[in-house]
Design a protein around this motif. Structure first.
Motif, PDB file in Angstrom:
ATOM      1  N   ALA C  81       6.291  -2.824 -10.624  1.00  0.00           N
ATOM      2  CA  ALA C  81       6.587  -3.601 -11.840  1.00  0.00           C
ATOM      3  C   ALA C  81       7.813  -3.039 -12.553  1.00  0.00           C
ATOM      4  CB  ALA C  81       5.371  -3.601 -12.765  1.00  0.00           C
ATOM      5  N   LEU C  82       7.927  -1.720 -12.616  1.00  0.00           N
ATOM      6  CA  LEU C  82       9.078  -1.126 -13.304  1.00  0.00           C
ATOM      7  C   LEU C  82      10.386  -1.454 -12.582  1.00  0.00           C
ATOM      8  CD1 LEU C  82       7.671   2.365 -14.370  1.00  0.00           C
ATOM      9  CD2 LEU C  82       8.134   0.369 -15.821  1.00  0.00           C
ATOM     10  N   VAL C  83      10.379  -1.403 -11.255  1.00  0.00           N
ATOM     11  CA  VAL C  83      11.608  -1.725 -10.522  1.00  0.00           C
ATOM     12  C   VAL C  83      11.977  -3.190 -10.719  1.00  0.00           C
ATOM     13  CG1 VAL C  83      12.633  -1.920  -8.222  1.00  0.00           C
ATOM     14  CG2 VAL C  83      11.385   0.145  -8.869  1.00  0.00           C
ATOM     15  N   LEU C  84      10.983  -4.073 -10.649  1.00  0.00           N
ATOM     16  CA  LEU C  84      11.280  -5.494 -10.875  1.00  0.00           C
ATOM     17  C   LEU C  84      11.827  -5.713 -12.288  1.00  0.00           C
ATOM     18  CD1 LEU C  84       8.236  -7.251  -9.167  1.00  0.00           C
ATOM     19  CD2 LEU C  84      10.567  -7.004  -8.292  1.00  0.00           C
ATOM     20  N   ALA C  85      11.258  -4.998 -13.258  1.00  0.00           N
ATOM     21  CA  ALA C  85      11.747  -5.122 -14.632  1.00  0.00           C
ATOM     22  C   ALA C  85      13.192  -4.672 -14.732  1.00  0.00           C
ATOM     23  CB  ALA C  85      10.866  -4.302 -15.576  1.00  0.00           C
ATOM     24  N   HIS C  86      13.559  -3.664 -13.953  1.00  0.00           N
ATOM     25  CA  HIS C  86      14.924  -3.130 -14.021  1.00  0.00           C
ATOM     26  C   HIS C  86      15.930  -3.988 -13.273  1.00  0.00           C
ATOM     27  CE1 HIS C  86      14.754   0.713 -16.104  1.00  0.00           C
ATOM     28  NE2 HIS C  86      13.617   0.997 -15.503  1.00  0.00           N
ATOM     29  N   GLU C  87      15.556  -4.409 -12.054  1.00  0.00           N
ATOM     30  CA  GLU C  87      16.608  -5.033 -11.237  1.00  0.00           C
ATOM     31  C   GLU C  87      16.232  -6.385 -10.661  1.00  0.00           C
ATOM     32  OE1 GLU C  87      17.783  -3.046  -7.692  1.00  0.00           O
ATOM     33  OE2 GLU C  87      15.762  -2.694  -6.957  1.00  0.00           O
ATOM     34  N   GLY C  88      15.102  -6.946 -11.082  1.00  0.00           N
ATOM     35  CA  GLY C  88      14.754  -8.273 -10.590  1.00  0.00           C
ATOM     36  C   GLY C  88      14.567  -8.297  -9.096  1.00  0.00           C
ATOM     37  N   THR C  89      15.107  -9.322  -8.454  1.00  0.00           N
ATOM     38  CA  THR C  89      14.771  -9.564  -7.055  1.00  0.00           C
ATOM     39  C   THR C  89      15.567  -8.721  -6.058  1.00  0.00           C
ATOM     40  OG1 THR C  89      16.345 -11.365  -7.026  1.00  0.00           O
ATOM     41  CG2 THR C  89      14.070 -11.926  -7.558  1.00  0.00           C
ATOM     42  N   GLY C  90      16.483  -7.879  -6.534  1.00  0.00           N
ATOM     43  CA  GLY C  90      17.285  -7.069  -5.607  1.00  0.00           C
ATOM     44  C   GLY C  90      16.428  -6.206  -4.703  1.00  0.00           C
ATOM     45  N   LEU C  91      15.286  -5.781  -5.212  1.00  0.00           N
ATOM     46  CA  LEU C  91      14.388  -4.945  -4.416  1.00  0.00           C
ATOM     47  C   LEU C  91      14.051  -5.568  -3.075  1.00  0.00           C
ATOM     48  CD1 LEU C  91      12.335  -2.559  -4.149  1.00  0.00           C
ATOM     49  CD2 LEU C  91      10.657  -4.076  -5.222  1.00  0.00           C
ATOM     50  N   TRP C  92      13.892  -6.898  -3.070  1.00  0.00           N
ATOM     51  CA  TRP C  92      13.377  -7.549  -1.859  1.00  0.00           C
ATOM     52  C   TRP C  92      14.363  -7.536  -0.700  1.00  0.00           C
ATOM     53  CZ3 TRP C  92       8.602  -7.247  -2.751  1.00  0.00           C
ATOM     54  CH2 TRP C  92       8.061  -7.568  -4.006  1.00  0.00           C
ATOM     55  N   GLU C  93      15.559  -7.015  -0.903  1.00  0.00           N
ATOM     56  CA  GLU C  93      16.446  -6.812   0.249  1.00  0.00           C
ATOM     57  C   GLU C  93      16.015  -5.602   1.077  1.00  0.00           C
ATOM     58  OE1 GLU C  93      20.431  -6.467  -1.194  1.00  0.00           O
ATOM     59  OE2 GLU C  93      20.183  -8.197  -2.536  1.00  0.00           O
ATOM     60  N   HIS C  94      15.196  -4.751   0.486  1.00  0.00           N
ATOM     61  CA  HIS C  94      14.855  -3.493   1.161  1.00  0.00           C
ATOM     62  C   HIS C  94      13.370  -3.369   1.497  1.00  0.00           C
ATOM     63  CE1 HIS C  94      18.899  -2.264   0.233  1.00  0.00           C
ATOM     64  NE2 HIS C  94      18.704  -2.590  -1.020  1.00  0.00           N
ATOM     65  N   VAL C  95      12.568  -4.297   1.003  1.00  0.00           N
ATOM     66  CA  VAL C  95      11.131  -4.259   1.300  1.00  0.00           C
ATOM     67  C   VAL C  95      10.613  -5.700   1.296  1.00  0.00           C
ATOM     68  CG1 VAL C  95      10.486  -3.932  -1.142  1.00  0.00           C
ATOM     69  CG2 VAL C  95       8.922  -3.184   0.649  1.00  0.00           C
ATOM     70  N   GLY C  96       9.683  -5.998   2.190  1.00  0.00           N
ATOM     71  CA  GLY C  96       9.133  -7.344   2.268  1.00  0.00           C
ATOM     72  C   GLY C  96       7.957  -7.524   1.330  1.00  0.00           C
ATOM     73  N   ARG C  97       7.275  -8.651   1.448  1.00  0.00           N
ATOM     74  CA  ARG C  97       6.079  -8.879   0.640  1.00  0.00           C
ATOM     75  C   ARG C  97       5.011  -9.588   1.460  1.00  0.00           C
ATOM     76  NH1 ARG C  97      10.486 -11.952  -2.495  1.00  0.00           N
ATOM     77  NH2 ARG C  97      10.348 -13.998  -1.575  1.00  0.00           N
ATOM     78  N   GLU C  98       4.917  -9.176   2.719  1.00  0.00           N
ATOM     79  CA  GLU C  98       3.881  -9.721   3.597  1.00  0.00           C
ATOM     80  C   GLU C  98       2.839  -8.661   3.893  1.00  0.00           C
ATOM     81  OE1 GLU C  98       3.525 -12.747   4.413  1.00  0.00           O
ATOM     82  OE2 GLU C  98       5.435 -13.395   3.592  1.00  0.00           O
ATOM     83  N   PRO C  99       1.586  -9.071   4.009  1.00  0.00           N
ATOM     84  CA  PRO C  99       0.557  -8.124   4.451  1.00  0.00           C
ATOM     85  C   PRO C  99       0.948  -7.535   5.798  1.00  0.00           C
ATOM     86  CG  PRO C  99      -0.309 -10.379   4.308  1.00  0.00           C
ATOM     87  CD  PRO C  99       1.078 -10.423   3.786  1.00  0.00           C
ATOM     88  N   SER C 100       0.495  -6.305   6.053  1.00  0.00           N
ATOM     89  CA  SER C 100       1.032  -5.618   7.225  1.00  0.00           C
ATOM     90  C   SER C 100       0.205  -5.811   8.483  1.00  0.00           C
ATOM     91  CB  SER C 100       1.151  -4.127   6.944  1.00  0.00           C
ATOM     92  OG  SER C 100      -0.116  -3.532   7.011  1.00  0.00           O
ATOM     93  N   GLY C 101      -1.090  -6.006   8.327  1.00  0.00           N
ATOM     94  CA  GLY C 101      -1.896  -6.068   9.543  1.00  0.00           C
ATOM     95  C   GLY C 101      -1.941  -4.758  10.296  1.00  0.00           C
ATOM     96  N   ASN C 102      -1.673  -3.664   9.620  1.00  0.00           N
ATOM     97  CA  ASN C 102      -1.662  -2.349  10.260  1.00  0.00           C
ATOM     98  C   ASN C 102      -2.104  -1.289   9.266  1.00  0.00           C
ATOM     99  OD1 ASN C 102      -0.502  -2.238  13.083  1.00  0.00           O
ATOM    100  ND2 ASN C 102       1.010  -3.539  12.088  1.00  0.00           N
ATOM    101  N   PRO C 103      -2.486  -0.112   9.770  1.00  0.00           N
ATOM    102  CA  PRO C 103      -2.868   0.961   8.849  1.00  0.00           C
ATOM    103  C   PRO C 103      -1.741   1.292   7.877  1.00  0.00           C
ATOM    104  CG  PRO C 103      -3.581   1.494  11.047  1.00  0.00           C
ATOM    105  CD  PRO C 103      -2.738   0.244  11.156  1.00  0.00           C
ATOM    106  N   PHE C 104      -2.113   1.881   6.749  1.00  0.00           N
ATOM    107  CA  PHE C 104      -1.189   2.022   5.631  1.00  0.00           C
ATOM    108  C   PHE C 104       0.008   2.917   5.927  1.00  0.00           C
ATOM    109  CE2 PHE C 104      -4.054   5.526   5.278  1.00  0.00           C
ATOM    110  CZ  PHE C 104      -3.333   6.549   4.725  1.00  0.00           C
ATOM    111  N   ASN C 105      -0.101   3.792   6.893  1.00  0.00           N
ATOM    112  CA  ASN C 105       1.001   4.701   7.147  1.00  0.00           C
ATOM    113  C   ASN C 105       1.580   4.515   8.550  1.00  0.00           C
ATOM    114  OD1 ASN C 105      -1.169   5.650   8.498  1.00  0.00           O
ATOM    115  ND2 ASN C 105      -1.082   7.721   7.674  1.00  0.00           N
ATOM    116  N   SER C 106       1.481   3.294   9.050  1.00  0.00           N
ATOM    117  CA  SER C 106       1.946   3.017  10.408  1.00  0.00           C
ATOM    118  C   SER C 106       3.463   2.958  10.488  1.00  0.00           C
ATOM    119  CB  SER C 106       1.387   1.669  10.862  1.00  0.00           C
ATOM    120  OG  SER C 106       1.969   1.276  12.071  1.00  0.00           O
TER     121      SER C 106
END
Lengths: 313, 313, 313, 313
Positions: C81-106
């Motif tokens: 939330a803090l990153v979105l508040a700071h820079e809006g949608t720019g974050l999504w160039e570096h991370v997706g928003r889909e469920p992974s279907g894999n263990p959390f540290n895969s």
């Protein structure tokens, strides 16, 4: 008795080497130099050299067979031999000996197989080997360099610290591999110095004659250039076998199919190959195929075994 | 000139075979018979036979070397040779020749690699080979059987239709593989009859002598038992190379490391191995390791190359 | 206007909380405390607390709702939330928003998807978020802590440096993830200090009341406790959506199925959930299921939505 | 009491639908029609229709809201509801309810997870659902069609046998999935007729009004158009949750992020979405994005929830 690069005894291979060199020269423009290390990227991909060494230290060559190049992954086979010489089969608790079926720096298989790299020649496995060598000798890269100097008879071999620094600067992937393996307990040395040893090891410069001579102990079933034994006959067989099934990244099947010899390649464009009981070969040409092997190098070895009938099959 | 199983000429291998048989007998209870085919599951895992054939059709053996067993995947190497003899390198557009790094019936890699199986010896690749053979001959399994009869000199070889039916009844996995490959266009024959040919091919029963003789053309660099040429010297080298890197499921690296010969195993417990220019070996013992290779079979071949020094490395 | 934990207004939820607490108490012994961090492993898995906060800062609770616990991955939603508040949608160039279907540290999916983590709540994605927050604020963990203090109204919140050190000592896997992502250019800060911020962030201790209050801005469609706006209504919806599809490791589908609310869990045993426009809930019980979510926590939230009908579906 | 498509009651949604239609018309040329089925490939990707239905059977629409199109995967949500209505939670022994993180027809995850498909909306899972429905009713596709006719109030709905035949002709991939799942025992019906039911189910033609009405039972918390109960309130919540986390192939996270409603898409270009307790929406536009969802359809739903504030978050 030390020998030098001009020792006679392998001249009967010259005609076939010259025929191959002529064929290669007639087909330039194949492959691209490795682009992820600036110091390698600027090398002309069409350069070519090839040397054959016999069991007694005689060596002959064609083209740029005396031009030093970056050995890169070729050093992995020497590091493996040194670790086996030191601790025998203990190494195999931390690294497998199966072909990977994946790119050389993949983390996928490593995760499915609980941090045990598939074999000592993918980067992950080579990091484990260097970790073992460091534990066993206290100075992995210096120990390896000394061995290569002794076997090649060339005391001037050294690290290319510019190349090592260049790799370290782009070393996040190898750092990821090392930390990942360490998380499973198969790497135990501190990782930053381990990576330094690994990058120095890969940066060693040698020419075709140096390498053909240095790998001679595998053609002599484990006996070093000075007549002392490094590996048992069985261990030498084993290292050759690992080269055959894992020595050319994800193209080992194709290399065996075309060349039919145990061999190890590097992204500097070099390839060494062993004809057990007969001779060794080293070829260098920087243009790589998409799997990281020298295009002209594989072609030259393919022709060599076809023309001489020296395949193990 | 046809030859029979009692042809003299290989008797000098008998002492080493007898030594190996004694060693194996001293360590029973290793491995489990394949459990997914009822007809195989009921075989005593400790049975053992081994035979060596020389280049001229002489053969000798120990233990149950004349007892027929289910050849299973061993037939894949003969099918490959027949397709190469028919169409040369065209096959390689539809199947690779790299070790898989995955279980023998995996679909994962197949998906990542767009429906081209990694090599002709995983099930997926063998289905492609059978598809080609069926296209080329019109009756893949009959053609293969005739070849095996001719090379072994045993006209009584035949399909075990009970085993074939048993595999077909549990054939969903192979059907999945075939449909999946077909979805990429690398299988073209209708799938139900293709599977029938595949299961019949796997069901052929042979004994150690039959198999050691039948694989002889690969030790003779492509020349059949009757002196005619099936494969060029280069093609024979290539088939041996594919066996070396891919012949024992996901244990090819370990097999090369321990045995150092081109070989092909089956879940019936048989393994054939080739010493190019010298002889062939077949061993049978139904107890399998977790990767599907005969435990006593690999151990026996390991001892054979150690005792005779006949490894290609 | 700051508010405190005893502010009235949510007492009407007490009967249902008490009913749930009684049910949970009747079924002890479910789940195991996280075992990879010594400081977490020694916590009794059967401890339990639960709190509900309304939109105006009223909060009530049952059991150990005022006992601080290690928030761990729950902090990832605040960092996002803090990153979105700071820079809006720019974050999504570096991370997706889909469920992974894999263990959390895969690392597997990360490799297939070129170093872009699937979502901000798997470790890989959270490292990217922390990298962004560090770039934007210069002190990611301090910035996050200040935000949590302000929203919870609890100025005594702090890092548990013993837990942070414990995670750092077992941090090879997260170091591998960070180096791997950096090799693709999606992490830019130096990795050792980045990991320090990440481990400190995870080590923050809060109780159920603190967390229920702190997450209130997502129930208020982006408005902070002091009435100022952190996120637009649309951004608040988006964060809730990412929690719904990715908030509970590889069990998001099951959590949505059973609970039907956006939620975020941590391996300390805490879970926060949001009823948009109505209230927030936090539950804590250290016993985890095999996918890393609190067994009693999920069960309690399942009962909460069933008894109150407050699911978003 | 049956209702027809012109029943009043939803007209207050018309202004927002018209605004959306105008926006969509201003941005043509987005996306490509599904190309793997000839009958779908020839549809103009820029066609557009959208309808909203209220809880009482009132429906209104814009554009081609009365033009039938191929429902394809949208039917999977109805098949799931019917199986849950018949046998409750037994289904979940054979199929999961987690997002897959992989393309809709992938075999990879299926292999790692022992033949249990991740969720009922990927092809593998839908085949399991159809297998259950066939076992429970004896005529899966006819049962589904009858349900859709009843809920939409449109007795003229039917299969498009040309589309079904076209899919069957390119059905190797689905056949591979079915055989693969059967090899693990999670499909029990004979596969060829099962595939026929599956392809017929996917071929059903409906228009936006039909679908918005037919999905109404999920907005009415499980109650059918005629007032009878199909699912319990809890089961209806569960189906909505599975749609939210798994309903739009490997883009469920993005759909939740942008639209914030449970929804199910098909490669015919249709998408249905549910606002629990309020209304249902269906949009159709054949141009697809690379993950198989209608480009204009997702954009229209994004605008719908933004303009109306009807997101569940």
């Amino acid at each position: 008795m030390p020998y030098d690069h001009t020792a006679p005894g392998a001249e009967h291979y010259l005609p076939v080497l010259e025929e191959i060199a002529a064929e290669v020269a007639a087909k330039p423009g194949r492959g691209r130099s490795a682009d992820y290390i600036p110091a390698l990227a600027c090398v002309d991909p069409d350069r070519f050299g090839m040397a054959v060494a016999d069991l007694d230290g005689g060596v002959c060559g064609v083209g740029e067979w005396r031009t030093p190049f970056s050995t890169q992954s070729i050093t992995k086979v020497f590091a493996l031999a040194l670790v086996l010489a030191h601790e025998g089969t203990g190494l195999w608790e931390h690294v497998g000996r199966e072909p990977s079926g994946n790119p050389f720096n993949s983390l996928v298989q490593l995760e499915y197989e609980h941090g045990i790299p598939r074999n000592p020649f993918i980067n992950a496995g080579a990091l484990v080997v260097t970790d073992r060598l460091q534990t066993l000798t206290g100075d992995a890269s210096a120990d390896l360099l000394a061995f290569l100097q002794a076997e090649s008879g060339n005391p001037e071999l050294g690290f290319d610290l510019e190349v090592a620094a260049s790799e370290a600067a782009h070393g996040d992937r190898n750092a990821a591999l090392a930390h990942f393996i360490a998380s499973y307990g198969h790497i135990r040395q501190p990782i930053p110095p381990l990576l330094d040893h690994y990058f120095r090891q890969c940066s060693i410069e040698m020419n075709c004659a140096d390498l053909a001579l240095a790998i001679g102990f595998l053609a002599r079933h484990g006996v070093r250039a000075d007549g002392s034994r490094l590996l048992s006959r069985s261990e030498a067989k084993q290292v050759n076998a690992v080269m055959m099934t894992c020595g050319t990244y994800d193209a080992a099947g194709d290399f065996a199919y075309r060349v039919g010899l145990p061999g190890k390649s590097g992204v500097g464009g070099g390839i060494v190959a062993v004809v057990p009981g007969r001779c060794t070969v080293c070829v260098w040409s920087p243009g790589l195929d998409e799997r990281g092997n020298s295009v002209a190098g594989v072609a030259a070895l393919d022709r060599f075994t076809t023309l001489t009938g020296l395949s193990v099959f």
